[in-house]
Design an enzyme around this catalytic site. Structure first.
Site, PDB file in Angstrom:
ATOM      1  N   GLY B  17       0.835  -1.201   0.000  1.00  0.00           N
ATOM      2  CA  GLY B  17       0.000   0.000   0.000  1.00  0.00           C
ATOM      3  C   GLY B  17       0.869   1.250   0.000  1.00  0.00           C
ATOM      4  O   GLY B  17       1.903   1.300  -0.674  1.00  0.00           O
ATOM      5  N   VAL B  18       0.467   2.239   0.780  1.00  0.00           N
ATOM      6  CA  VAL B  18       1.162   3.529   0.795  1.00  0.00           C
ATOM      7  C   VAL B  18       2.631   3.369   1.179  1.00  0.00           C
ATOM      8  O   VAL B  18       3.524   3.929   0.536  1.00  0.00           O
ATOM      9  CB  VAL B  18       0.465   4.491   1.795  1.00  0.00           C
ATOM     10  N   VAL B  19       2.903   2.592   2.238  1.00  0.00           N
ATOM     11  CA  VAL B  19       4.283   2.404   2.693  1.00  0.00           C
ATOM     12  C   VAL B  19       4.995   1.357   1.838  1.00  0.00           C
ATOM     13  O   VAL B  19       6.113   1.559   1.359  1.00  0.00           O
ATOM     14  CB  VAL B  19       4.333   2.010   4.185  1.00  0.00           C
ATOM     15  N   SER B  21       4.617   0.311  -1.190  1.00  0.00           N
ATOM     16  CA  SER B  21       5.032   0.685  -2.539  1.00  0.00           C
ATOM     17  C   SER B  21       6.274   1.579  -2.497  1.00  0.00           C
ATOM     18  O   SER B  21       7.126   1.516  -3.386  1.00  0.00           O
ATOM     19  CB  SER B  21       3.881   1.364  -3.291  1.00  0.00           C
ATOM     20  N   ALA B  48       3.685  -9.904  -0.914  1.00  0.00           N
ATOM     21  CA  ALA B  48       2.376 -10.486  -0.626  1.00  0.00           C
ATOM     22  C   ALA B  48       1.318  -9.391  -0.594  1.00  0.00           C
ATOM     23  O   ALA B  48       1.481  -8.385   0.096  1.00  0.00           O
ATOM     24  CB  ALA B  48       2.405 -11.216   0.714  1.00  0.00           C
ATOM     25  N   GLY B 192      -6.293  15.197   3.823  1.00  0.00           N
ATOM     26  CA  GLY B 192      -5.744  13.846   3.891  1.00  0.00           C
ATOM     27  C   GLY B 192      -4.920  13.592   5.142  1.00  0.00           C
ATOM     28  O   GLY B 192      -4.257  12.566   5.253  1.00  0.00           O
ATOM     29  N   GLU B 195      -8.237  10.457   8.740  1.00  0.00           N
ATOM     30  CA  GLU B 195      -9.031   9.470   8.011  1.00  0.00           C
ATOM     31  C   GLU B 195     -10.517   9.763   8.176  1.00  0.00           C
ATOM     32  O   GLU B 195     -10.926  10.546   9.034  1.00  0.00           O
ATOM     33  CB  GLU B 195      -8.699   8.073   8.542  1.00  0.00           C
ATOM     34  N   LYS B 210       2.039   4.042  20.739  1.00  0.00           N
ATOM     35  CA  LYS B 210       3.419   4.523  20.626  1.00  0.00           C
ATOM     36  C   LYS B 210       4.016   4.816  22.001  1.00  0.00           C
ATOM     37  O   LYS B 210       5.201   4.558  22.239  1.00  0.00           O
ATOM     38  CB  LYS B 210       3.452   5.763  19.736  1.00  0.00           C
ATOM     39  N   GLY B 311       3.319   9.109   6.532  1.00  0.00           N
ATOM     40  CA  GLY B 311       3.504   9.261   5.097  1.00  0.00           C
ATOM     41  C   GLY B 311       4.286   8.097   4.523  1.00  0.00           C
ATOM     42  O   GLY B 311       5.116   7.492   5.209  1.00  0.00           O
TER      43      GLY B 311
END
Lengths: 437, 437
Positions: B17-19, B21, B48, B192, B195, B210, B311
C-alpha cells in the site's frame, strides 16, 4: 544471550578531565544497568592521566591511575579504550596502538577525526574492531548513529547544523539583547561558555571539523576539515543581527553539508559561516548554547536532532552509548557498521557553491541608484529576489535579497557594489539559508 | 568485509500500500547504494498482497506478487521479512512464522507491538534473529535506535512526545486560526491528514500504542497499550486553546512516559492526553502534522528528535534503515541489540501520576469566592501556584494553576469545584507539562 556473563568487559580511559571524570562516574553509578544492557559487567581497567596526585572531579582508586597511556592501551586485559584527551598527538598514536592491539575504541576527538579520520577508520577495519565517535559531533545529541544507520536506506541531500554552542550563545545574546559581538563574547566567557582563547569556536574551526565528519558520514565519501570553507562570527555586527530581525530572520553560525547533482554526477560541498535563517525554520529556535542538526533526505524529508552540544555529563552520555554497543560487539566478537567512503565524490570549492545573499547598502538618495545596483547584479548573472529602499537623504538604504547563485558570482557583485560611487557603504552582507526561494 | 558479496540478501514484503510501494521503490532506486552499505545486493524475493491485478503506486513485476503471505515468509530463499500490513492478524502470525523459519523481521506495526510485543521479542530472541520497528513510532524520525543504543549508557527519566500528526495538525490549526475542533478536523480530513473515521487518532489510541513502545524501550521494562492512560482531543475547545494562549502556552496531545523514584524504588507511568506547554518549550514549535519526541535523561539532559511522523516515503525511509542493519547482521550471522525488560518496573495508575492543572472557572463576583475555591484545593492537599481573577460581574473568571500534585487529588478538587454554588462553570481543565514549577 540474555543473561549477564561473568567475564567483564574492561575499559581503559585516556584522560580524566571534564568528560573523563563523568565517564568514570557513569560507569560506577550505572554499573547494574550497564551490565544488564551489555550482557557482562563493565569494569575500569585503568585511567591514564598526565599527572598523578591531582584533585579530580571524581574519585578514582589510586591503583587505576597511570601516566603510562601507551602501556595501558596495549595491556592484554583491555577490551575497550575510551579516548577523551583531545588534540592530534598523543591521541592518534594511542588510538592506533589500541586498535592494533585488539581493543575497540570510543573517542570524542573531532579535531583528530576531521584531520586524519581515514587513517583511523582503516586501522579499525584492519583490526576488525569498532571505532565509534558519537561524542565528537554535537555532544549528547545522537546524530552520527542516525546518519550512519537509521538513514542508511535513504539518500541524505543536506545537513544544516548548529554544532558550536559558544557561537550560538553569542549570536543568541546579540539577537535577544541587541548586544554587540564583543559584549556577548565577554558574557559567554564569564558564564564559562567560551574559553579564554575563543579562537577555535569563534573562528569556526570547531564547527568546520564537525562539518567534515558530518559530510563524510552523510554522503559516504571523504571530506576533511581542510575541504570545509570556514568563516567565523567575529565580523557579525549588531547591525547585521538587526537587519536579520527586520527580515523576520535570525543569524546563526551554520555547518552546511550538501550533495549537489551536476551534469557530471553528484558532488559535495561543506562550509561553515554565519547565515540568516527565517524564524519559522526549526533551527531558528535553538537558543543559548544548545546544538541542533537539521537533516534533509529524499524519502524521510526534514528531520532535526536537538540537545546540549557540550559539557562533561552530556558528552559522557554519548561516550557511554558508544561504549555499550562496542562492548556488546566485543562479547559477540563482531564489528558494527564502519565508515563507508564508496561514493568517493568530488568536493566543490566555496565559489562553486550555490547560495543566496542578503545585502544592506548605504546609498546616495539619487535617481539612478537602483538601476546601477541592479546592473551590477545582472552583469554577473545574479537575479534579485527583492529590493527595498529605506530612509531618505543621508539615511537612504537599499536592502537586496538575491536568488540562488554561485558564491563566486555573488562575491563579485559585492565587490563591484563596494567600488560604486553611489554606494557609500555595504553595511551588511550575509548569506541566506533554510528559506524557500 | 568491505567488498560487496555476490550472495544477495532476499527480502519478502508483506503489503504493498502507501508504505509498501515506497519500500519497493527505494529498494529499486537505491540498489547500488544499498549494496554498498549492506555489503551485498538487496533483492525483492516476493510481495504479498491481498488481491492481484490491482493498480499500485509502484510497478511490481508480476512474478513477484502473491496472495500466499504465509508461503512467502516461510520460503527458504527469504532472509528478511518486511511487514507493512498493520493490524493484529494476520500480521502477528506471519511475523512469528517468519522468525521461526529463520528470517529477520522489520515491521511498522505499532498496534501489534503495543498489544503483544513481548511475544514477538521472545520469538526473535529464540530464533536469534532481529526484529526491528523504527517505523512504528514517529515515522521517519530515528527515535527507537537512539533510545535503545545511543542512550544505553544513560538513564532516561522522561519522554514527552508529539507522536500523532493528525491531532497535532488539528490542534495547530485551532491555535493559529482560532478554529473549533470539528472545523479543524474537517480541514484535516480534506487535506488527507485525518481518516474518514478519525477515532484511532483523535481519541489517542494511536498515540497510546506509541507511548507503550517508547516507555518500554526508554525504561527497559514492559509497558502495554492497556497500561497507558488515554484521553483524546475531541473535548478540547477553542476556549481551552485561547486560555493556553493567554498563558503564553499551546495545547498539544502529548504521549508522556516517566520514570518515577519512590520510597519503594522506581516505577513508570505512561499517559496520553492534551496538555498545555509553554511556547518556549521546544515541543511548542512543532507545527502542522510534524512529530517530535523530547527526551530527558540524567547525563545527556534534554534532547529532541523532530520530523515527519507519517507518510509513505518517510515511513519507508525508517523501514529501509532497519532493513540495512538487519541485512548486515544476517550476512555477519549476528543479532543486534534486542529488547531488554530487565528493570521489570511497576506501572503507576493515572491517579498516582504527579501533574499540574490549569483551571478556568466562571464564578459569581462575590466576596468569599476566592477563599472557597482555595479551600477546595487545600482540603485535597493541592497547593496553588497562581490564581488570577478576570472580569467583573457576570463575566468574572478565576484562572488557577496548581503546583504538582497527584492526578487523583487534582481530579477530586475539580469535582468539588464543579459542585460549588459560587462556581457557575468549570470552563477549562487542562494539565500543564514541560514548565518549570
Amino acid at each position: 544471550m540474555n543473561g549477564v556473563m561473568d567475564r567483564p568487559v574492561r575499559v581503559a580511559l585516556l584522560g580524566c578531565g571534564v568528560v573523563g571524570s563523568q565517564v568514570v562516574r557513569l560507569i560506577r553509578d550505572q554499573a547494574d544497568d550497564l551490565a544488564a544492557r551489555v550482557g557482562a559487567p563493565v569494569e575500569l581497567a585503568g585511567v591514564a592521566v598526565r599527572r598523578l596526585g591531582l584533585r579530580r572531579d571524581v574519585e578514582v582508586p589510586e591503583e587505576l591511575l597511570t601516566t603510562d597511556a601507551l602501556g595501558l592501551v596495549t595491556r592484554d586485559d583491555v577490551d575497550l579504550v575510551v579516548e577523551v584527551i583531545g588534540g592530534i598527538e598523543p591521541a592518534r598514536g594511542l588510538i592506533l596502538a589500541a586498535l592494533e592491539h585488539g581493543a575497540s575504541v570510543v573517542t570524542a576527538n573531532k579535531a583528530l577525526l576531521a584531520e586524519d579520520g581515514p587513517t583511523l577508520y582503516a586501522a579499525a577495519a584492519a583490526a576488525d574492531r569498532d571505532l565509534f565517535y558519537e561524542a565528537a559531533v554535537a555532544g549528547a545529541i545522537p546524530i552520527l548513529r542516525p546518519l550512519r544507520e537509521s538513514l542508511a536506506g535513504d539518500r541524505v541531500t543536506r545537513v544544516l547544523g548548529i554544532v558550536n554552542g559558544t557561537t550560538n550563545f553569542i549570536l543568541d545574546r546579540m539577537d535577544t539583547l541587541g548586544s554587540g559581538f564583543s559584549e556577548a563574547l565577554d558574557e559567554a566567557q564569564q558564564l564559562g561558555y567560551a574559553e579564554a582563547d575563543p579562537t577555535a569556536d569563534v573562528e569556526g574551526f570547531d564547527a568546520a571539523a564537525k562539518a567534515a565528519i558530518l559530510a563524510s558520514l552523510a554522503f559516504h565519501t571523504r571530506v576533511a576539515a581542510l575541504d570545509v570553507h570556514r568563516e567565523g562570527i567575529a565580523e557579525v555586527t549588531a547591525s547585521d543581527v538587526a537587519s536579520a530581525r527586520e527580515m523576520d530572520s535570525v543569524v546563526k553560525l551554520l555547518a552546511i553539508c550538501e550533495l549537489i547533482e551536476g551534469p557530471d554526477g553528484p558532488s559535495v560541498a561543506a562550509r561553515v559561516h554565519p547565515a540568516m535563517i527565517p524564524r519559522s525554520h526549526p533551527l531558528a529556535n535553538v537558543r543559548e548554547a544548545y546544538n541542533a542538526v537539521f537533516v534533509e533526505s529524499q524519502a524521510a524529508g526534514q528531520l532535526m536532532f536537538y540537545g546540549p552540544g557540550a559539557g562533561g555529563a552530556p558528552t559522557a552520555s554519548a561516550v557511554l552509548g558508544d561504549l555499550v554497543t562496542a562492548a556488546r560487539n566485543r562479547l559477540a566478537d563482531v564489528r558494527g557498521a564502519g565508515e563507508s567512503s564508496y561514493a568517493d565524490l568530488p568536493v566543490l570549492t566555496m565559489g562553486q557553491t550555490q547560495t543566496r545573499y542578503h545585502l544592506q547598502l548605504d546609498v546616495d538618495d539619487k535617481a539612478g541608484v537602483l538601476a546601477a545596483v541592479a546592473q551590477a547584479f545582472s552583469e554577473h548573472g545574479v537575479s534579485i529576489q527583492t529590493v527595498r529602499q529605506e530612509g531618505r537623504g543621508d539615511d537612504a538604504q537599499l536592502v537586496v535579497v538575491s536568488h540562488t547563485a554561485s558564491d563566486a558570482d555573488l562575491g563579485a557583485v559585492v565587490e563591484e557594489l563596494r567600488a560604486m560611487a553611489y554606494v557609500r557603504e555595504v553595511s551588511s552582507v550575509m548569506r541566506v539559508e533554510g528559506a524557500a526561494e
